[in-house]
Design a protein around this motif. Structure first.
Motif, PDB file in Angstrom:
ATOM      1  N   GLN A 324       1.020  11.314 -10.548  1.00 26.41           N
ATOM      2  CA  GLN A 324       1.215  10.574  -9.452  1.00 26.41           C
ATOM      3  C   GLN A 324       1.215  11.455  -8.282  1.00 26.41           C
ATOM      4  O   GLN A 324       0.266  11.202  -7.515  1.00 26.41           O
ATOM      5  CB  GLN A 324       2.644  10.076  -9.403  1.00 26.41           C
ATOM      6  CG  GLN A 324       2.708   8.661 -10.310  1.00 26.41           C
ATOM      7  CD  GLN A 324       1.391   7.603  -9.713  1.00 26.41           C
ATOM      8  OE1 GLN A 324       1.487   7.020  -8.566  1.00 26.41           O
ATOM      9  NE2 GLN A 324       0.891   7.271 -10.846  1.00 26.41           N
ATOM     10  N   ALA A 328      -2.257  10.908  -5.838  1.00 24.48           N
ATOM     11  CA  ALA A 328      -1.952  10.999  -4.353  1.00 24.48           C
ATOM     12  C   ALA A 328      -2.773  12.158  -3.631  1.00 24.48           C
ATOM     13  O   ALA A 328      -3.227  11.847  -2.373  1.00 24.48           O
ATOM     14  CB  ALA A 328      -0.615  11.011  -3.943  1.00 24.48           C
ATOM     15  N   TYR A 369       2.841   4.509  -1.791  1.00 29.75           N
ATOM     16  CA  TYR A 369       3.091   5.537  -2.437  1.00 29.75           C
ATOM     17  C   TYR A 369       4.401   6.396  -1.774  1.00 29.75           C
ATOM     18  O   TYR A 369       5.324   6.496  -2.530  1.00 29.75           O
ATOM     19  CB  TYR A 369       1.949   6.254  -2.984  1.00 29.75           C
ATOM     20  CG  TYR A 369       2.570   7.538  -3.759  1.00 29.75           C
ATOM     21  CD1 TYR A 369       2.931   7.568  -5.084  1.00 29.75           C
ATOM     22  CD2 TYR A 369       2.471   8.850  -3.033  1.00 29.75           C
ATOM     23  CE1 TYR A 369       3.481   8.822  -5.606  1.00 29.75           C
ATOM     24  CE2 TYR A 369       2.804   9.953  -3.658  1.00 29.75           C
ATOM     25  CZ  TYR A 369       3.534  10.156  -4.986  1.00 29.75           C
ATOM     26  OH  TYR A 369       3.786  11.214  -5.334  1.00 29.75           O
ATOM     27  N   THR A 374       5.292   3.173  -4.782  1.00 28.24           N
ATOM     28  CA  THR A 374       4.413   2.309  -5.420  1.00 28.24           C
ATOM     29  C   THR A 374       3.076   3.263  -6.185  1.00 28.24           C
ATOM     30  O   THR A 374       2.478   4.037  -5.702  1.00 28.24           O
ATOM     31  CB  THR A 374       3.422   1.552  -4.645  1.00 28.24           C
ATOM     32  OG1 THR A 374       4.469   0.794  -3.790  1.00 28.24           O
ATOM     33  CG2 THR A 374       2.436   0.526  -5.157  1.00 28.24           C
ATOM     34  N   PRO A 375       2.902   3.144  -7.587  1.00 23.95           N
ATOM     35  CA  PRO A 375       2.038   3.919  -8.501  1.00 23.95           C
ATOM     36  C   PRO A 375       0.665   3.963  -7.882  1.00 23.95           C
ATOM     37  O   PRO A 375       0.043   2.653  -7.381  1.00 23.95           O
ATOM     38  CB  PRO A 375       2.036   3.451  -9.635  1.00 23.95           C
ATOM     39  CG  PRO A 375       3.496   2.778  -9.771  1.00 23.95           C
ATOM     40  CD  PRO A 375       3.579   2.121  -8.362  1.00 23.95           C
ATOM     41  N   ILE A 376       0.135   4.984  -7.814  1.00 22.87           N
ATOM     42  CA  ILE A 376      -1.403   5.043  -7.466  1.00 22.87           C
ATOM     43  C   ILE A 376      -2.027   5.342  -8.888  1.00 22.87           C
ATOM     44  O   ILE A 376      -1.818   6.187  -9.846  1.00 22.87           O
ATOM     45  CB  ILE A 376      -1.502   6.382  -6.533  1.00 22.87           C
ATOM     46  CG1 ILE A 376      -0.935   6.231  -5.328  1.00 22.87           C
ATOM     47  CG2 ILE A 376      -3.088   6.446  -6.402  1.00 22.87           C
ATOM     48  CD1 ILE A 376      -1.221   7.501  -4.592  1.00 22.87           C
TER      49      ILE A 376
END
Length: 427
Positions: A324, A328, A369, A374-376
């Protein structure tokens, strides 16, 4: 999962115990299936022998070898079904080398059961009962043990080193009286002697008759390529290919098992974890004695298995978090390039639609995120690249500059192990 490099190890004869593998069969159908396949090959109920028989019957060489191989393969298959772990190397101790080759895909399971049963029978027949013996010697330099074996081998009777297990444990094998004389001498020199409960003097020239018979069987066996590298007991290095399997397995029967050298090899290859599949924890303990740099677990020991599974979960969580962070970073890099790229377009409306709107959309992805976790996803990274494409187009960035910037981003994403489909040109 990335735990660093992992080795799978498989034990040899002597690790067997009544009831081994019973819990696996009670909880996993694939384990039951393997025992049933072994039954069909052997022509007797191996499962009943292993779960309900006597230790004396189980210790008979042909029974022990088939039972240990079946249990080990069952444990391996259960583990692989439940965890996504790719081994860097597979290695086994004596019989365990055949198990390793089986788990690596070089030998079909039913063929392996047949091979080890015949191997065990040949080894048992090679030396009359009571003629040979084996003993573990601890706290004595291997050089001194080798010298004593050479000195004591007289009158056609011999003893040799059969296992180099760890810096402090060496096993000798040979005629019973010669082994006893060596043990007495080395015990007086401060050695710790443990006679082994085996039915024949394995890995010694007394197995010569077994080698010729087993070599004939191996000559009729077909082998496949290995999915993962497997170390040979004879060379303490990985097999060079399937053509070497038959020769090494035959030679192994009269050669010393170079276990310590094998562990030193995988240590040099930066293996940091080892998982033992099969009965007991002999190899786990030997690995710990060989090096502190490899963490070893026995899948057969409940406490070890629970610790291992905790480590796997922890490693998986760390992998997800790192993934993640990398995704990001990729999105943020696209945003930074978008801001830093010079604008050659004075049309405010075009600028708003082609730069500001897509930029704000991607900024919301990063904000979600950072604020809410919130997942990317890879799809969001692709959206960030499409945003950058829109920015370049709207700002009328020269084509060579676009190509240069996209090439830099591509390389950065490769460094972050982010795999995208770059086939469609973004320019």
């Amino acid at each position: 999962m990335d735990m660093g490099k992992v080795a799978f190890v498989f034990p040899g004869q002597g690790s067997q115990y009544v009831g081994m593998g019973k819990a696996l069969c009670e909880e996993h159908d694939i384990a039951v299936k393997l025992f049933e396949e072994a039954n069909s090959v052997l022509g007797f109920d191996l499962m009943k022998l292993v779960f309900e028989g006597s230790i004396d019957e189980l210790t008979e060489t042909e029974h022990a070898q088939a039972a240990i191989l079946t249990h080990s393969v069952a444990a391996f298959q259960v583990f692989m079904k439940e965890h996504k772990v790719e081994p860097a190397y597979l290695l086994g101790h004596s019989l365990g080398e055949i198990t390793a080759l089986t788990c690596a895909g070089a030998i079909a399971f039913q063929d392996a059961v047949r091979l080890v049963y015949q191997r065990g029978r040949f080894m048992q027949e090679a030396a009359a009962k009571g003629v040979g013996a084996m003993a573990s010697i601890q706290q004595v330099d291997r050089g001194l043990i080798e010298q004593e074996c050479e000195r004591a081998s007289v009158g056609g009777k011999i003893a040799v080193v059969s296992n180099y297990n760890s810096p402090h444990q060496t096993v000798i094998s040979g005629h019973r009286d010669i082994v006893a004389n060596i043990c007495k001498t080395l015990e007086e020199a401060g050695g710790i002697i443990v006679p082994l409960q085996v039915s024949a003097p394995f890995h010694s020239p007394l197995m010569d008759r077994a080698v010729s018979k087993f070599r004939e069987v191996l000559s009729k066996q077909s082998f496949d390529d290995m999915k993962w590298p497997v170390l040979s007991n004879v060379t303490a290095t990985p097999y060079t290919g399937r053509d070497a399997i038959a020769g090494n397995l035959a030679k192994q029967m009269v050669s010393a098992v170079r276990w310590q050298d094998s562990i030193e090899f995988i240590q040099k290859q930066r293996v940091t974890w080892a998982i033992e599949f099969g009965p007991g924890k002999v190899l786990r303990n030997l690995i710990q004695k060989c090096t502190p740099s490899i963490r070893a677990f026995s899948y057969d020991i409940t406490a070890d298995r629970k610790s291992l599974e905790q480590e796997i979960r922890k490693s998986h969580e760390e992998d997800v978090n790192l993934r993640q962070k990398n995704l990001a970073a990729a999105v943020e890099r696209c945003m930074t390039v978008a801001v830093c790229t010079k604008n050659y377009n004075s049309n405010n409306e075009e600028y708003h639609e082609g730069v500001i709107v897509p930029y704000r959309t991607i900024k919301q992805v990063l904000h979600a995120y950072e604020q809410d976790g919130t997942p990317i996803t890879i799809e969001k990274v692709n959206e960030a690249l499409q945003m950058l494409k829109s920015v370049f187009s709207t700002k009328r960035t020269p084509t060579p500059e676009q190509a240069f910037r996209f090439d830099l981003i591509r390389k950065e994403m490769e460094d972050l192990e982010i795999c995208l489909d770059w086939k469609e040109s973004l320019i």
